[in-house]
Write an enzyme that holds these catalytic residues in place. Sequence first.
Site, PDB file in Angstrom:
ATOM      1  N   HIS A 117      80.214 -65.015 -24.875  1.00 52.11           N
ATOM      2  CA  HIS A 117      80.028 -65.186 -23.427  1.00 52.11           C
ATOM      3  C   HIS A 117      78.724 -64.564 -22.959  1.00 52.11           C
ATOM      4  O   HIS A 117      78.144 -63.729 -23.668  1.00 52.11           O
ATOM      5  CB  HIS A 117      81.193 -64.530 -22.674  1.00 52.11           C
ATOM      6  CG  HIS A 117      81.226 -63.034 -22.846  1.00 52.11           C
ATOM      7  ND1 HIS A 117      82.039 -62.410 -23.764  1.00 52.11           N
ATOM      8  CD2 HIS A 117      80.540 -62.041 -22.234  1.00 52.11           C
ATOM      9  CE1 HIS A 117      81.856 -61.108 -23.708  1.00 52.11           C
ATOM     10  NE2 HIS A 117      80.938 -60.850 -22.791  1.00 52.11           N
ATOM     11  N   HIS A 206      72.135 -62.873 -21.692  1.00 52.23           N
ATOM     12  CA  HIS A 206      72.226 -63.226 -23.106  1.00 52.23           C
ATOM     13  C   HIS A 206      73.687 -63.419 -23.528  1.00 52.23           C
ATOM     14  O   HIS A 206      74.596 -62.980 -22.829  1.00 52.23           O
ATOM     15  CB  HIS A 206      71.616 -62.103 -23.963  1.00 52.23           C
ATOM     16  CG  HIS A 206      72.341 -60.802 -23.812  1.00 52.23           C
ATOM     17  ND1 HIS A 206      71.978 -59.850 -22.893  1.00 52.23           N
ATOM     18  CD2 HIS A 206      73.448 -60.313 -24.430  1.00 52.23           C
ATOM     19  CE1 HIS A 206      72.809 -58.827 -22.970  1.00 52.23           C
ATOM     20  NE2 HIS A 206      73.714 -59.086 -23.898  1.00 52.23           N
TER      21      HIS A 206
END
Length: 258
Positions: A117, A206
């Site tokens: 995620h 990220h």
Amino acid sequence: MALVDYGGSSSSASEDEELIESTHPPTMVALKRPALPTAAALLGPKKPKPEEFVEDVVDDPALHGGRIRSFKHERGNWATYVYVPATACVDQLEEFQTEAISNLSSDLELQPNESLHLSLSRTVVLQYHQIDEFSRSLQAALNSSAGFAATLKGLRIYTNEERTRTFIAAPLDAAFVEKMTAILQPIDQVMLDYRLQPFYDPASFHVSLLWCVGDQQTLLNSKLAELQELLEDQDTLPLAVNKVHLKSGNKDFAYILK
Ligand code: AMP
């Protein structure tokens, strides 16, 4: 905007009342009548509900892959974070995880991140009785946020603030940082409203792919070109930003973006 609760049961009225009590402390007024005994005095100390035990574990690093918790675990404290799931490119990322682990096995022991995620918050702590109220605030805050189709690009090494863990991550393509920042802003505002720490400034969006114990930033930076080649075998890495999730303990809520 639709709200989906993938988690356990929603809060009961008494849990909501508990929140109201704690956020509005009674003002000091002179009582004309003798004070009635409080519920706590009549009933004794409040027993935790069964669901409050779910996260109640002994902090043995061996049980969570050698990771060291960044906050003291106490009964009723629920680790909470906001994220966008990296569902669209999960197969590509898992293939990279496997190859990278075997390529670097003689240098260090890498672990795959299980939940792939992109975080839109730090991991903060909520009390059990705050979760549903917090979720409603987040849903309202994200009401006018627009979704978009993004991609991940390249690799970057991160450490946590305590430098007890190092991560290999796929950053969000720079072309989408502005749109992601627009989604982050209302989330940060909810964090501030709840006196919780907002996200990193500047944010570096990220998806963490692999992690290892300790500060291995220098070693992993020296391996970055080699790792990059493994990822270049993959096509573009799509990230569909059409839902934002809230994970709090074992509850997961999803807010569908416009
Ligand atoms: P995550 O996969 O979201 O848990 O992120 C992995 C680590 O990246 C976290 O432990 C963060 O502390 C760290 N990190 C360091 N600098 C930043 C930054 N500027 N933005 C986002 N995460 C960061």
